[in-house]
Design an enzyme around this catalytic site. Sequence first.
Site, PDB file in Angstrom:
ATOM      1  N   HIS A   1     -12.062  -0.082   6.390  1.00  0.00           N
ATOM      2  CA  HIS A   1     -10.628  -0.357   6.248  1.00  0.00           C
ATOM      3  C   HIS A   1      -9.787   0.247   7.367  1.00  0.00           C
ATOM      4  O   HIS A   1      -9.105  -0.469   8.090  1.00  0.00           O
ATOM      5  CB  HIS A   1     -10.148   0.146   4.881  1.00  0.00           C
ATOM      6  CG  HIS A   1      -8.724  -0.164   4.571  1.00  0.00           C
ATOM      7  ND1 HIS A   1      -8.222  -0.208   3.299  1.00  0.00           N
ATOM      8  CD2 HIS A   1      -7.659  -0.430   5.375  1.00  0.00           C
ATOM      9  CE1 HIS A   1      -6.929  -0.498   3.332  1.00  0.00           C
ATOM     10  NE2 HIS A   1      -6.567  -0.636   4.585  1.00  0.00           N
TER      11      HIS A   1
ATOM     12  N   HIS B   1      -5.034   0.924  11.298  1.00  0.00           N
ATOM     13  CA  HIS B   1      -6.343   0.306  11.495  1.00  0.00           C
ATOM     14  C   HIS B   1      -6.622   0.211  13.000  1.00  0.00           C
ATOM     15  O   HIS B   1      -7.010  -0.834  13.515  1.00  0.00           O
ATOM     16  CB  HIS B   1      -6.389  -1.096  10.880  1.00  0.00           C
ATOM     17  CG  HIS B   1      -5.631  -1.221   9.593  1.00  0.00           C
ATOM     18  ND1 HIS B   1      -4.390  -1.842   9.515  1.00  0.00           N
ATOM     19  CD2 HIS B   1      -5.918  -0.786   8.343  1.00  0.00           C
ATOM     20  CE1 HIS B   1      -3.956  -1.798   8.267  1.00  0.00           C
ATOM     21  NE2 HIS B   1      -4.847  -1.153   7.531  1.00  0.00           N
TER      22      HIS B   1
ATOM     23  N   GLU C   1       0.812  -1.222   0.000  1.00  0.00           N
ATOM     24  CA  GLU C   1       0.000   0.000   0.000  1.00  0.00           C
ATOM     25  C   GLU C   1       0.850   1.280   0.000  1.00  0.00           C
ATOM     26  O   GLU C   1       0.370   2.342   0.403  1.00  0.00           O
ATOM     27  CB  GLU C   1      -0.939   0.013   1.201  1.00  0.00           C
ATOM     28  CG  GLU C   1      -2.059  -1.003   1.128  1.00  0.00           C
ATOM     29  CD  GLU C   1      -3.068  -0.813   2.239  1.00  0.00           C
ATOM     30  OE1 GLU C   1      -4.259  -0.641   1.936  1.00  0.00           O
ATOM     31  OE2 GLU C   1      -2.663  -0.830   3.423  1.00  0.00           O
TER      32      GLU C   1
ATOM     33  N   HIS D   1      -0.670   5.249   7.862  1.00  0.00           N
ATOM     34  CA  HIS D   1      -1.898   4.506   7.574  1.00  0.00           C
ATOM     35  C   HIS D   1      -2.048   3.441   8.645  1.00  0.00           C
ATOM     36  O   HIS D   1      -1.107   2.687   8.925  1.00  0.00           O
ATOM     37  CB  HIS D   1      -1.834   3.859   6.190  1.00  0.00           C
ATOM     38  CG  HIS D   1      -3.023   2.997   5.890  1.00  0.00           C
ATOM     39  ND1 HIS D   1      -4.297   3.503   5.781  1.00  0.00           N
ATOM     40  CD2 HIS D   1      -3.136   1.649   5.726  1.00  0.00           C
ATOM     41  CE1 HIS D   1      -5.141   2.505   5.540  1.00  0.00           C
ATOM     42  NE2 HIS D   1      -4.455   1.377   5.512  1.00  0.00           N
TER      43      HIS D   1
END
Length: 275
Positions: free
Chosen positions: A167, A99, A78, A97
């Site tokens: 996501h 989660h 990613e 990024h």
Amino acid sequence: MADKLTDIKQELALANRILAHEGVLDAFGHVSVRHPGDAGRYLLPRSRSPELIEPADILEFTLDSAPVVPPTVQMYSERVIHGEIYKARPDVMAVCHHHAPAVMPFCITGEPLVPVFHLGATIGATVPFWDSIDEFGDTNLLVVKPEEGASLARALGSHSVVLLRRHGATVVGASLRELVFRCVYSCLNAVYLTEGRKMGKVGPLTPGEIEMAGAINKIPSVPLRTWEYWATRLAKRGGMPPRAGAAGAVRKASTRRPARRAPATKGRANRRKTR
């Protein structure tokens, strides 16, 4: 430049480990920083759990997310998230990024993530949503194509945080330390918002409060204070990354042959014979 690049790699490794220790990152997620000497490149570790990142793991990429040097290790799939945001936002110097469990309920439900306490003002007045299905239909939800990364960057716009439906979240900062501050306190803000709603009606910060509290949060001494705090917590646990080059020096030392012992002198040999 060599010293500055060494320092920023050290700081990037530490940022990864801090965010893992503070519960923002787990085995997945990634953090990058714009190259200190070339705005057209960025630094991102190889594909590895953030808690384990060392300076030696960090690779250099163009803004097209191509490695500058052909790698011999696995890269994050990613990484286009980082490259496309750096392309679209010259003011952004660091990207994460993640989660984090605190924000995932908002990613799943689509409920707005709004600032509810003074340190939460770091997320800004608006946190946009990006849904990959709108442009790309059914996918595996990973952002791996340049066009997907560019779409996400457009959704982020001029904001500091964007939520990815089903996501996770992507966060940006004007420095690594500001980024870490924003990541940690955006997650705490999500926790307080969720818990507050269980008790009753929640009132978000006013636009004026967001602007003024957000300005205080950007004073250099604020992210420095929190950075030192989180780094100390990590150090007490024994989780600090090795200094750049330290691991290689240890390996090199371990491969050296032991020094040969000097032969006994003739006089010493004669004394042994007379004992």
